[in-house]
Every structure is written in structure tokens, then in C-alpha cells.
Design a protein around this motif. Structure first.
Motif, PDB file in Angstrom:
ATOM      1  N   ALA A  86     -51.140 -11.615 -24.305  1.00  0.00           N
ATOM      2  CA  ALA A  86     -49.858 -11.692 -23.611  1.00  0.00           C
ATOM      3  C   ALA A  86     -48.807 -10.799 -24.280  1.00  0.00           C
ATOM      4  O   ALA A  86     -47.994 -10.162 -23.601  1.00  0.00           O
ATOM      5  CB  ALA A  86     -49.368 -13.139 -23.567  1.00  0.00           C
ATOM      6  N   LEU A  87     -48.830 -10.726 -25.605  1.00  0.00           N
ATOM      7  CA  LEU A  87     -47.854  -9.906 -26.328  1.00  0.00           C
ATOM      8  C   LEU A  87     -48.077  -8.416 -26.091  1.00  0.00           C
ATOM      9  O   LEU A  87     -47.128  -7.624 -26.182  1.00  0.00           O
ATOM     10  CB  LEU A  87     -47.918 -10.194 -27.830  1.00  0.00           C
ATOM     11  N   ARG A  88     -49.296  -8.018 -25.789  1.00  0.00           N
ATOM     12  CA  ARG A  88     -49.587  -6.597 -25.575  1.00  0.00           C
ATOM     13  C   ARG A  88     -48.744  -6.016 -24.439  1.00  0.00           C
ATOM     14  O   ARG A  88     -48.398  -4.835 -24.463  1.00  0.00           O
ATOM     15  CB  ARG A  88     -51.077  -6.394 -25.282  1.00  0.00           C
ATOM     16  N   ASP A  89     -48.436  -6.818 -23.428  1.00  0.00           N
ATOM     17  CA  ASP A  89     -47.635  -6.321 -22.314  1.00  0.00           C
ATOM     18  C   ASP A  89     -46.181  -6.090 -22.712  1.00  0.00           C
ATOM     19  O   ASP A  89     -45.425  -5.474 -21.960  1.00  0.00           O
ATOM     20  CB  ASP A  89     -47.681  -7.314 -21.137  1.00  0.00           C
ATOM     21  N   TYR A  90     -45.812  -6.582 -23.888  1.00  0.00           N
ATOM     22  CA  TYR A  90     -44.422  -6.471 -24.335  1.00  0.00           C
ATOM     23  C   TYR A  90     -44.271  -5.634 -25.607  1.00  0.00           C
ATOM     24  O   TYR A  90     -43.183  -5.577 -26.169  1.00  0.00           O
ATOM     25  CB  TYR A  90     -43.837  -7.870 -24.556  1.00  0.00           C
ATOM     26  N   ARG A  91     -45.345  -4.999 -26.039  1.00  0.00           N
ATOM     27  CA  ARG A  91     -45.259  -4.198 -27.258  1.00  0.00           C
ATOM     28  C   ARG A  91     -45.996  -2.874 -27.049  1.00  0.00           C
ATOM     29  O   ARG A  91     -47.153  -2.858 -26.629  1.00  0.00           O
ATOM     30  CB  ARG A  91     -45.871  -4.951 -28.441  1.00  0.00           C
ATOM     31  N   ARG A  92     -45.326  -1.779 -27.349  1.00  0.00           N
ATOM     32  CA  ARG A  92     -45.938  -0.464 -27.207  1.00  0.00           C
ATOM     33  C   ARG A  92     -46.943  -0.232 -28.333  1.00  0.00           C
ATOM     34  O   ARG A  92     -46.722  -0.637 -29.462  1.00  0.00           O
ATOM     35  CB  ARG A  92     -44.879   0.639 -27.233  1.00  0.00           C
ATOM     36  N   GLY A  93     -48.035   0.444 -27.992  1.00  0.00           N
ATOM     37  CA  GLY A  93     -49.031   0.766 -29.002  1.00  0.00           C
ATOM     38  C   GLY A  93     -50.182  -0.229 -29.027  1.00  0.00           C
ATOM     39  O   GLY A  93     -50.501  -0.862 -28.030  1.00  0.00           O
ATOM     40  N   ILE A  94     -50.790  -0.362 -30.189  1.00  0.00           N
ATOM     41  CA  ILE A  94     -52.033  -1.107 -30.346  1.00  0.00           C
ATOM     42  C   ILE A  94     -51.819  -2.354 -31.200  1.00  0.00           C
ATOM     43  O   ILE A  94     -51.186  -2.298 -32.253  1.00  0.00           O
ATOM     44  CB  ILE A  94     -53.109  -0.225 -31.017  1.00  0.00           C
ATOM     45  N   ILE A  95     -52.344  -3.476 -30.742  1.00  0.00           N
ATOM     46  CA  ILE A  95     -52.451  -4.677 -31.574  1.00  0.00           C
ATOM     47  C   ILE A  95     -53.938  -4.968 -31.698  1.00  0.00           C
ATOM     48  O   ILE A  95     -54.588  -5.334 -30.718  1.00  0.00           O
ATOM     49  CB  ILE A  95     -51.739  -5.898 -30.965  1.00  0.00           C
ATOM     50  N   ARG A  96     -54.470  -4.802 -32.882  1.00  0.00           N
ATOM     51  CA  ARG A  96     -55.890  -5.062 -33.109  1.00  0.00           C
ATOM     52  C   ARG A  96     -56.034  -6.413 -33.797  1.00  0.00           C
ATOM     53  O   ARG A  96     -55.355  -6.698 -34.787  1.00  0.00           O
ATOM     54  CB  ARG A  96     -56.512  -3.966 -33.977  1.00  0.00           C
ATOM     55  N   ILE A  97     -56.933  -7.249 -33.270  1.00  0.00           N
ATOM     56  CA  ILE A  97     -57.147  -8.570 -33.855  1.00  0.00           C
ATOM     57  C   ILE A  97     -58.633  -8.793 -34.074  1.00  0.00           C
ATOM     58  O   ILE A  97     -59.460  -8.472 -33.216  1.00  0.00           O
ATOM     59  CB  ILE A  97     -56.551  -9.678 -32.945  1.00  0.00           C
ATOM     60  N   SER A  98     -58.982  -9.318 -35.240  1.00  0.00           N
ATOM     61  CA  SER A  98     -60.386  -9.560 -35.554  1.00  0.00           C
ATOM     62  C   SER A  98     -60.885 -10.772 -34.772  1.00  0.00           C
ATOM     63  O   SER A  98     -60.104 -11.663 -34.413  1.00  0.00           O
ATOM     64  CB  SER A  98     -60.559  -9.810 -37.050  1.00  0.00           C
TER      65      SER A  98
END
Length: 317
Positions: free
Chosen positions: A260-272
Motif C-alpha cells: 500500500a505504501l508503494r503507491d505513495y512513495r517514489r522509487g523502490i521499497i524492497r522487503i525480505s
């Protein structure tokens, strides 16, 4: 944000996605996130494609073989990142980038299309008096005529409070089927190969592409694909909190929260995978993803590393 700053941010985002994808280490989740990023704005596809042309000249095989740590080191260092961007963009022929971005528009989308970008929400009243809210990175086509009121949700999420009109049915359509409102307020999300509808008031009739029919009532949530209903469950509450800029979760996985946060943050969020499986409850600010990430770090045994303003990784401690 000025157009120049926005263009530079888009170029850097594209460079970071290119580095991750070419490294050969991108997970399925990251590949899906990249697809959503690219489809969120037609200019991104243009920038990314031209950047890819430049990398083909550099030699994609060599970049794919570069260890992930080296890629991260390059992107973490300002001088290395600038060098990467300069080389790639020069080879891709970006001397006229400003004119390219200005020229590109949403003319490829059907007439009557409403859309939002990263971190954007849209609230408006439709011509029939219905209230519509669009979440970030969403696209919907409005088609109102004398026979029906139709919303085609191409991507993302919407919430609609339907105005009464006995002469024209109100229909929301996705890839998987149609939802006919019976005087109601409901939320629809177009997902990967499936649609989810959350009933907040009254009833909706679902008709899937294959012809399966299901009526759901207030307090119910249904997930369906083109063949039929996959899941029918009770509404947990808080599903519409995004309209107020909040993400409210109850016993959800961290992977779902990050999605859900990806739609509100530019760039990449990588999670293990280990971190993604952690479960939590809480309320997080969508419009301040930095604060949301800090809250996650305080409430869960995770470590968050900022490799650059556009590249964040989350690992389990």
C-alpha cells in the motif's frame, strides 16, 4: 513541484529500476511493483525505454552480471549515481528530454479518463451527483449516457457513493467483471488477475466475465476473478481510511502494508520474505511515507536501510 524537478526525479527512479531489473535479483513482488510504477504515468515508459536503449549499447549482459552490492554502492554514491545517469541518458539520446516529457500526454487514454499519480488522490462529484474518490496510481474511464452510468476501473482503487437514478443503472467494470450498484456506497480495487469489492452501504450485484452472479451486502467483502467468486468475508473496518490519507490495518502482513505504501512513495521499497510475513495492526500516514516507515521500525523487529532517497530495503532483525 516544478516540472524540471519532477522530470529529474522520474529519470532517477527509472535508473534505479533499470539497475535492479538488470541485476537479475528482482523478486516477483518487485517486478510487479515496477510494472505498476511504469504504468502509473506514460512518460515513465518513454523514459525507461530510452534508458534501456542506452544500456543495450553499454552491454546488458555485463550489467546483469554485476553483483547486487556493486549496483547498490554505485547508486548510493552521489558521484557514481550521477555518472550512471549521465552515461545512460547520453547514450539514450536525452539531449531533448524536456521537450519529450512536455510532448507526452495522456492522449492515448480514452476520452473521459480520470487518473492519479504517485501519492495523489482525487475527490470529485460526477455529472449525475455521485461522489467519486480515486486512490493513488489509479485510472478510471467514465462513460455516462442515457442508458447507463459506467465506470471502467483500469488500475488502482476507487470509492463511490452512488446517486439515485431509477432510469440509469450505475456500473463499475474491471477486467474480471461488472458490479451493478443497487443504490449504494462501495469500494473497488483492481488487483493482479482479480477484483476486490468492499460494501459500505446497501447492495451490489457482481457479474463475472464467465457469467457467475453474486449479490453482496453492506459489511461484506468479495474477491473474484473472471470465472467466479474466490472469497467472501466480513469487512474488517478501515478499508476506506485511504480517502483521509490514512492506512488502517488490523492483523495484516507487513508485506501488504508495504504494498500500500508503494503507491505513495517514489522509487523502490524492497522487503525480505522474512520481514514481509510479520503481522501487525495500526494506523499509518499515507501522505508521509517516511513517518510511516519509522513507525514500522518502532513497532516491529525490522531494520530499514535507506540506500538512496529512492531505494529503501526492509529486513527482519
Amino acid at each position: 513541484m516544478s516540472s524540471t524537478v519532477a522530470d529529474e526525479a522520474m529519470i532517477e527512479e527509472a535508473a534505479q529500476w533499470m539497475a535492479l531489473l538488470q541485476s537479475g535479483h528482482a523478486s516477483t513482488q518487485e517486478q510487479n511493483a515496477f510494472r505498476r510504477w511504469r504504468e502509473g504515468d506514460p512518460r515513465r515508459a518513454e523514459v525507461f525505454n530510452r534508458m534501456g536503449s542506452g544500456l543495450s549499447i553499454l552491454g546488458n549482459e555485463g550489467l546483469r552480471r554485476m553483483p547486487r552490492e556493486n549496483l547498490l554502492h554505485t547508486l548510493n554514491a552521489p558521484s557514481g549515481r550521477r555518472s550512471f545517469l549521465r552515461t545512460t541518458l547520453a547514450l539514450a539520446g536525452f539531449a531533448s528530454l524536456a521537450s519529450i516529457v512536455t510532448r507526452l500526454s495522456d492522449t492515448w487514454l480514452p476520452s473521459g479518463t480520470l487518473r492519479t499519480g504517485t501519492g495523489e488522490r482525487l475527490h470529485l462529484t460526477l455529472e449525475d451527483g455521485s461522489a467519486l474518490s480515486l486512490d493513488a496510481r489509479s485510472k478510471v474511464v467514465t462513460q455516462f449516457d442515457s442508458q447507463q452510468r459506467l465506470l471502467q476501473l483500469l488500475d488502482g482503487k476507487l470509492l463511490v457513493d452512488v446517486a439515485k437514478d431509477s432510469q440509469r443503472p450505475f456500473i463499475v467494470e474491471t477486467e474480471q467483471g461488472r458490479m451493478r450498484a443497487l443504490g449504494t456506497r462501495f469500494l473497488v480495487q483492481q488487483g493482479e488477475g482479480q477484483t476486490q469489492i468492499t460494501m459500505l452501504h446497501s447492495q451490489v450485484q457482481i457479474i463475472t466475465r464467465s457469467g457467475a452472479v453474486q449479490v453482496i451486502n453492506a459489511g461484506q467483502k468479495a474477491t473474484f476473478n473472471a470465472q467466479g467468486i474466490l472469497k467472501l468475508e466480513a469487512v474488517r473496518g478501515g478499508e476506506a481510511a485511504w480517502t483521509q490519507g490514512l492506512l488502517q490495518v488490523r492483523d495484516r502482513s507487513l508485506g501488504e502494508v508495504v504494498e500500500a505504501l508503494r503507491d505513495y512513495r517514489r522509487g523502490i521499497i524492497r522487503i525480505s520474505p522474512e520481514a514481509a510475513s510479520l503481522r501487525l495492526s495500526g494506523i499509518f500516514p499515507l501522505d508521509d511515507s517516511q513517518s510511516a516507515l519509522q513507525l514500522l521500525a518502532k513497532s516491529l523487529p525490522v531494520q530499514i536501510e535507506y540506500h538512496s532517497p529512492y531505494w529503501v530495503s526492509i529486513e527482519r532483525r
